[in-house]
Design a protein around this motif. Structure first.
Motif, mmCIF file in Angstrom:
data_model
loop_
_atom_site.group_PDB
_atom_site.id
_atom_site.type_symbol
_atom_site.label_atom_id
_atom_site.label_comp_id
_atom_site.label_asym_id
_atom_site.label_seq_id
_atom_site.Cartn_x
_atom_site.Cartn_y
_atom_site.Cartn_z
ATOM 1 N N THR A 166 -5.779 -5.871 -3.590
ATOM 2 C CA THR A 166 -7.054 -5.221 -3.297
ATOM 3 C C THR A 166 -8.014 -5.597 -4.412
ATOM 4 O O THR A 166 -7.730 -5.371 -5.591
ATOM 5 N N LYS A 167 -9.130 -6.187 -4.022
ATOM 6 C CA LYS A 167 -10.133 -6.629 -4.985
ATOM 7 C C LYS A 167 -11.510 -6.307 -4.424
ATOM 8 O O LYS A 167 -11.790 -6.597 -3.250
ATOM 9 N N ASP A 168 -12.343 -5.721 -5.229
ATOM 10 C CA ASP A 168 -13.718 -5.411 -4.848
ATOM 11 C C ASP A 168 -13.764 -4.604 -3.541
ATOM 12 O O ASP A 168 -14.592 -4.855 -2.674
ATOM 13 N N GLY A 169 -12.824 -3.672 -3.408
ATOM 14 C CA GLY A 169 -12.792 -2.800 -2.245
ATOM 15 C C GLY A 169 -12.198 -3.406 -0.988
ATOM 16 O O GLY A 169 -12.183 -2.759 0.058
ATOM 17 N N GLN A 170 -11.710 -4.633 -1.057
ATOM 18 C CA GLN A 170 -11.131 -5.288 0.112
ATOM 19 C C GLN A 170 -9.643 -5.558 -0.129
ATOM 20 O O GLN A 170 -9.262 -6.096 -1.171
ATOM 21 N N THR A 171 -8.826 -5.199 0.858
ATOM 22 C CA THR A 171 -7.403 -5.521 0.797
ATOM 23 C C THR A 171 -7.193 -6.802 1.594
ATOM 24 O O THR A 171 -7.685 -6.931 2.717
ATOM 25 N N MET A 172 -6.505 -7.747 0.973
ATOM 26 C CA MET A 172 -6.355 -9.061 1.574
ATOM 27 C C MET A 172 -4.999 -9.654 1.276
ATOM 28 O O MET A 172 -4.249 -9.134 0.442
ATOM 29 N N ASP A 173 -4.710 -10.758 1.912
ATOM 30 C CA ASP A 173 -3.489 -11.509 1.658
ATOM 31 C C ASP A 173 -3.621 -12.297 0.362
ATOM 32 O O ASP A 173 -4.727 -12.618 -0.098
ATOM 33 N N SER A 174 -2.465 -12.625 -0.203
ATOM 34 C CA SER A 174 -2.431 -13.587 -1.306
ATOM 35 C C SER A 174 -1.454 -14.695 -0.917
ATOM 36 O O SER A 174 -0.639 -14.529 -0.004
ATOM 37 N N LEU A 175 -1.577 -15.816 -1.577
ATOM 38 C CA LEU A 175 -0.742 -16.980 -1.294
ATOM 39 C C LEU A 175 0.080 -17.311 -2.518
ATOM 40 O O LEU A 175 -0.452 -17.413 -3.635
ATOM 41 N N LEU A 176 1.395 -17.453 -2.331
ATOM 42 C CA LEU A 176 2.298 -17.774 -3.425
ATOM 43 C C LEU A 176 2.600 -19.269 -3.393
ATOM 44 O O LEU A 176 3.160 -19.778 -2.417
#
Length: 181
Positions: A166-176
Motif C-alpha cells: 500500500t503506497k499513497d493510499g493505493q493497495t497494489m500488486d508487487s513483482l518479485l
C-alpha cells in the motif's frame, strides 16, 4: 565482512558514471535528486517526501555508521555528482545466502542506461564477493521502468504478489524479480 568489501568503487560502462562509497559531503546532491514525488511513489515509506537535506544527512550518517556497515550502500555518481543510491541488503538465518537489491536515480538521469548498468555491476560484484546464491528485488507493479531495468540486468520475474503493498493510499500488486547464481 570487511568495510572495504562493503564499500567498493565500481566503474560503469556509461560515460561519467560509477558506483562509489557515500561521503557526508553528498548530502546536498542526495536531497536534491531524492526530493521527487515520482521517485517517492516507487520506494518504501521509510523514504520520506519531501526528501530534505536533514533526511539526506540522517541517511548518510546511518550508512557510514557501524550499523550501516552490515550491508552494501553505494552512491550512483554521474559526472562527479551523487545522483542516486543502490544497496544490497543481506538477509539472516535460513535466508543468509539471499540479499535484496534496491536503487533509485534522480529523474534528470533517467533513460541513459545508468540504473541498468549499476544493477549489473553490483549484482556481479555481490555474487563474486559474498556467499550469495540469490539476489532479489521487489518492484511496485505500476513501475514498468524498474521492472525493465531488472529484466535487462538478467533478473527474472518469479511472482506477482497480489495486493501486497500500500503506497499513497493505493493497495497494489508487487513483482518479485530474482537473479540466481
Amino acid at each position: 565482512m570487511s568495510a572495504a568489501r562493503l564499500r567498493p568503487t565500481l566503474e560503469l560502462p556509461v560515460h561519467g558514471a560509477r558506483l562509489r562509497p557515500w561521503q557526508l559531503s553528498d548530502a546536498q546532491a542526495l536531497s536534491t535528486h531524492g526530493n521527487s514525488r515520482a521517485i517517492w511513489l516507487n520506494l518504501r515509506d521509510r523514504f520520506p517526501n519531501p526528501y530534505t537535506l536533514t533526511d539526506a544527512e540522517h541517511h548518510l550518517r546511518f550508512v557510514l555508521s557501524p550499523e550501516g556497515m552490515t550491508d552494501v550502500h553505494l552512491c550512483i555518481e554521474v559526472d562527479g555528482e551523487a545522483a542516486g543510491s543502490i544497496s544490497v541488503l543481506f538477509k539472516q538465518d535460513v535466508n543468509r545466502r539471499s540479499a535484496e537489491i534496491g536503487y533509485f536515480l534522480g529523474q534528470q538521469f533517467w533513460g541513459r542506461g545508468i540504473t541498468t548498468a549499476a544493477v549489473v555491476a553490483l549484482t556481479d560484484y555481490a555474487f563474486t564477493n559474498f556467499d550469495l546464491c540469490r539476489l532479489y528485488a521487489v518492484v511496485f507493479a505500476p513501475n514498468a521502468a524498474s521492472a525493465r531495468v531488472l529484466e535487462k540486468a538478467g533478473y527474472e520475474l518469479e511472482a506477482r504478489l497480489r495486493k501486497s503493498i500500500t503506497k499513497d493510499g493505493q493497495t497494489m500488486d508487487s513483482l518479485l524479480y530474482a537473479s540466481v547464481k
